[in-house]
Design a protein around this motif. Structure first.
Motif, PDB file in Angstrom:
ATOM      1  N   LEU A   1      -8.249   5.574  -2.244  1.00 27.97           N
ATOM      2  CA  LEU A   1      -7.135   6.537  -2.216  1.00 27.97           C
ATOM      3  C   LEU A   1      -6.491   6.645  -3.598  1.00 27.97           C
ATOM      4  O   LEU A   1      -6.248   7.759  -4.088  1.00 27.97           O
ATOM      5  CB  LEU A   1      -6.096   6.087  -1.189  1.00 27.97           C
ATOM      6  CG  LEU A   1      -6.210   6.685   0.204  1.00 27.97           C
ATOM      7  CD1 LEU A   1      -5.215   6.034   1.143  1.00 27.97           C
ATOM      8  CD2 LEU A   1      -5.967   8.175   0.150  1.00 27.97           C
ATOM      9  N   VAL A   2      -6.213   5.494  -4.224  1.00 28.30           N
ATOM     10  CA  VAL A   2      -5.580   5.530  -5.549  1.00 28.30           C
ATOM     11  C   VAL A   2      -6.511   6.219  -6.545  1.00 28.30           C
ATOM     12  O   VAL A   2      -6.080   7.005  -7.390  1.00 28.30           O
ATOM     13  CB  VAL A   2      -5.232   4.097  -6.015  1.00 28.30           C
ATOM     14  CG1 VAL A   2      -4.669   4.118  -7.421  1.00 28.30           C
ATOM     15  CG2 VAL A   2      -4.228   3.480  -5.069  1.00 28.30           C
TER      16      VAL A   2
ATOM     17  N   LEU B   1       0.761   3.888  -3.058  1.00 27.56           N
ATOM     18  CA  LEU B   1       0.344   5.286  -2.856  1.00 27.56           C
ATOM     19  C   LEU B   1       1.473   6.242  -3.215  1.00 27.56           C
ATOM     20  O   LEU B   1       1.240   7.279  -3.856  1.00 27.56           O
ATOM     21  CB  LEU B   1      -0.102   5.497  -1.417  1.00 27.56           C
ATOM     22  CG  LEU B   1      -1.412   4.783  -1.062  1.00 27.56           C
ATOM     23  CD1 LEU B   1      -1.770   5.010   0.397  1.00 27.56           C
ATOM     24  CD2 LEU B   1      -2.535   5.264  -1.959  1.00 27.56           C
TER      25      LEU B   1
ATOM     26  N   LEU C   1      -7.797   1.491   0.233  1.00 24.04           N
ATOM     27  CA  LEU C   1      -6.613   1.681  -0.617  1.00 24.04           C
ATOM     28  C   LEU C   1      -7.025   2.034  -2.037  1.00 24.04           C
ATOM     29  O   LEU C   1      -6.495   2.973  -2.651  1.00 24.04           O
ATOM     30  CB  LEU C   1      -5.764   0.405  -0.604  1.00 24.04           C
ATOM     31  CG  LEU C   1      -4.534   0.401  -1.505  1.00 24.04           C
ATOM     32  CD1 LEU C   1      -3.539   1.426  -1.024  1.00 24.04           C
ATOM     33  CD2 LEU C   1      -3.905  -0.978  -1.542  1.00 24.04           C
TER      34      LEU C   1
ATOM     35  N   SER D   1       1.813   6.355  -6.979  1.00 22.46           N
ATOM     36  CA  SER D   1       0.663   7.038  -7.582  1.00 22.46           C
ATOM     37  C   SER D   1       0.801   8.544  -7.420  1.00 22.46           C
ATOM     38  O   SER D   1       0.566   9.312  -8.368  1.00 22.46           O
ATOM     39  CB  SER D   1      -0.641   6.569  -6.940  1.00 22.46           C
ATOM     40  OG  SER D   1      -0.778   5.191  -7.043  1.00 22.46           O
ATOM     41  N   LEU D   2       1.192   8.984  -6.211  1.00 14.29           N
ATOM     42  CA  LEU D   2       1.397  10.417  -5.988  1.00 14.29           C
ATOM     43  C   LEU D   2       2.488  10.948  -6.905  1.00 14.29           C
ATOM     44  O   LEU D   2       2.362  12.040  -7.468  1.00 14.29           O
ATOM     45  CB  LEU D   2       1.759  10.670  -4.528  1.00 14.29           C
ATOM     46  CG  LEU D   2       0.582  10.789  -3.560  1.00 14.29           C
ATOM     47  CD1 LEU D   2       1.078  10.943  -2.137  1.00 14.29           C
ATOM     48  CD2 LEU D   2      -0.295  11.971  -3.940  1.00 14.29           C
TER      49      LEU D   2
ATOM     50  N   ALA E   1       0.838  -1.201   0.000  1.00 13.54           N
ATOM     51  CA  ALA E   1       0.000   0.000   0.000  1.00 13.54           C
ATOM     52  C   ALA E   1       0.871   1.249   0.000  1.00 13.54           C
ATOM     53  O   ALA E   1       0.593   2.208  -0.739  1.00 13.54           O
ATOM     54  CB  ALA E   1      -0.929  -0.016   1.216  1.00 13.54           C
TER      55      ALA E   1
ATOM     56  N   ILE F   1      -6.284   9.918  -6.040  1.00 18.40           N
ATOM     57  CA  ILE F   1      -5.024  10.450  -6.584  1.00 18.40           C
ATOM     58  C   ILE F   1      -5.116  10.548  -8.106  1.00 18.40           C
ATOM     59  O   ILE F   1      -4.716  11.549  -8.713  1.00 18.40           O
ATOM     60  CB  ILE F   1      -3.839   9.552  -6.156  1.00 18.40           C
ATOM     61  CG1 ILE F   1      -3.635   9.646  -4.649  1.00 18.40           C
ATOM     62  CG2 ILE F   1      -2.570   9.953  -6.879  1.00 18.40           C
ATOM     63  CD1 ILE F   1      -2.612   8.672  -4.128  1.00 18.40           C
TER      64      ILE F   1
END
Lengths: 164, 99
Positions: free
Chosen positions: B12-13, A16, B9, A19-20, A12, B16
């Motif tokens: 969140l993706v 994340l 999760l 992705s950011l 995870a 984004i």
């Protein structure tokens, strides 16, 4: 802490972070590489969910195919316009507010809904079952998908044809 | 980990990716954001399939991946054509259809 829990948090965090990086980095080429990392991390999430077949599909089609196509497109367009493409963002705060609002809305549903807590036992013959489902109840969708892929690739060829 | 963790999760993706689609100026950058959003949906589908013991979610995720490949191919072809015609990479300046 089981292996699955540790693996989930590690994957995870990687997913994340990459992705950011995809949406924040300035260099478009780096963004594509981070996207590849995010796609591989997603594949690892599939592994954690006991779907090694989808992990393979993800690696071959997404991390292999899509990333290659995007890299080609960047190289072609940079050659066409003869300059490096800078990757900038606009309306950052507006976008952040909208994205956060969507996230809060989805999580609001997640908190309220009653989910099945434990995983059911895995069927022993998952791969044969997937194969049978693809040519059984989902056969028509599979054939339509094949037609869609052919049409999409022909359309892409037509769009990107050389000037005559 | 429970189903909730995987769905959070994925959310969140997805958020984004949505942020990327909304804020990127470059058409290819917007496509990358769309990729992230579709990826998040795949996580949801596989997680639901696993926790409900139903195969359909896995099949749907397979179909989504294939459709995404088609979408990327067509989208990038359109981007290349736009670059060839307009000589620009910024979505803000592609306003031919604006009245």
């Amino acid at each position: 802490m089981t292996f699955e829990t540790v693996g989930f948090w590690v994957v995870a965090a990687v997913l994340l972070a990459s992705s950011l990086a995809v949406v924040l980095t300035k260099n478009l080429f780096h963004a594509v590489l981070y996207l590849a990392a995010a796609l591989v991390a997603t594949g690892t999430v599939f592994l954690l969910l006991d779907s090694p077949f989808l992990f393979g599909v993800q690696l071959l089609l997404y991390a292999g195919g899509v990333v290659t196509i995007v890299v080609f497109a960047i190289m072609l367009t940079e050659r066409l316009i003869g300059e490096r493409i800078a990757q900038t963002s606009r309306y950052v705060w507006h976008g952040a507010v909208v994205a956060a609002a969507v996230f809060v809305g989805v999580v609001g549903f997640l908190i309220e809904a009653p989910w099945p807590a434990p995983r059911p036992a895995l069927p022993a013959d998952l791969m044969p079952a997937i194969g049978r489902a693809l040519v059984g109840p989902f056969a028509a969708a599979l054939e339509l998908l094949a037609v869609l892929l052919v049409i999409a690739l022909l359309g892409a060829l037509y769009f990107a044809r050389p000037d005559d | 980990m429970g189903l909730n963790a995987y769905l959070t999760l994925a959310a969140l993706v997805f958020a984004i990716g949505l942020f990327g689609v909304l804020t990127r100026r470059n058409a290819i950058g917007i496509l990358l954001g769309i990729e992230l959003m579709l990826n998040a949906v795949n996580i949801n589908l596989v997680a639901f399939a696993r926790f409900h013991g139903d195969l359909a979610g896995l099949i749907f995720a397979l179909f989504t991946i294939a459709i995404t490949v088609a979408e990327v191919a067509v989208g990038l072809a359109i981007v290349i054509v736009i670059f060839r015609v307009r000589r620009t990479v910024e979505a803000d300046r592609l306003d031919l259809l604006r009245g």
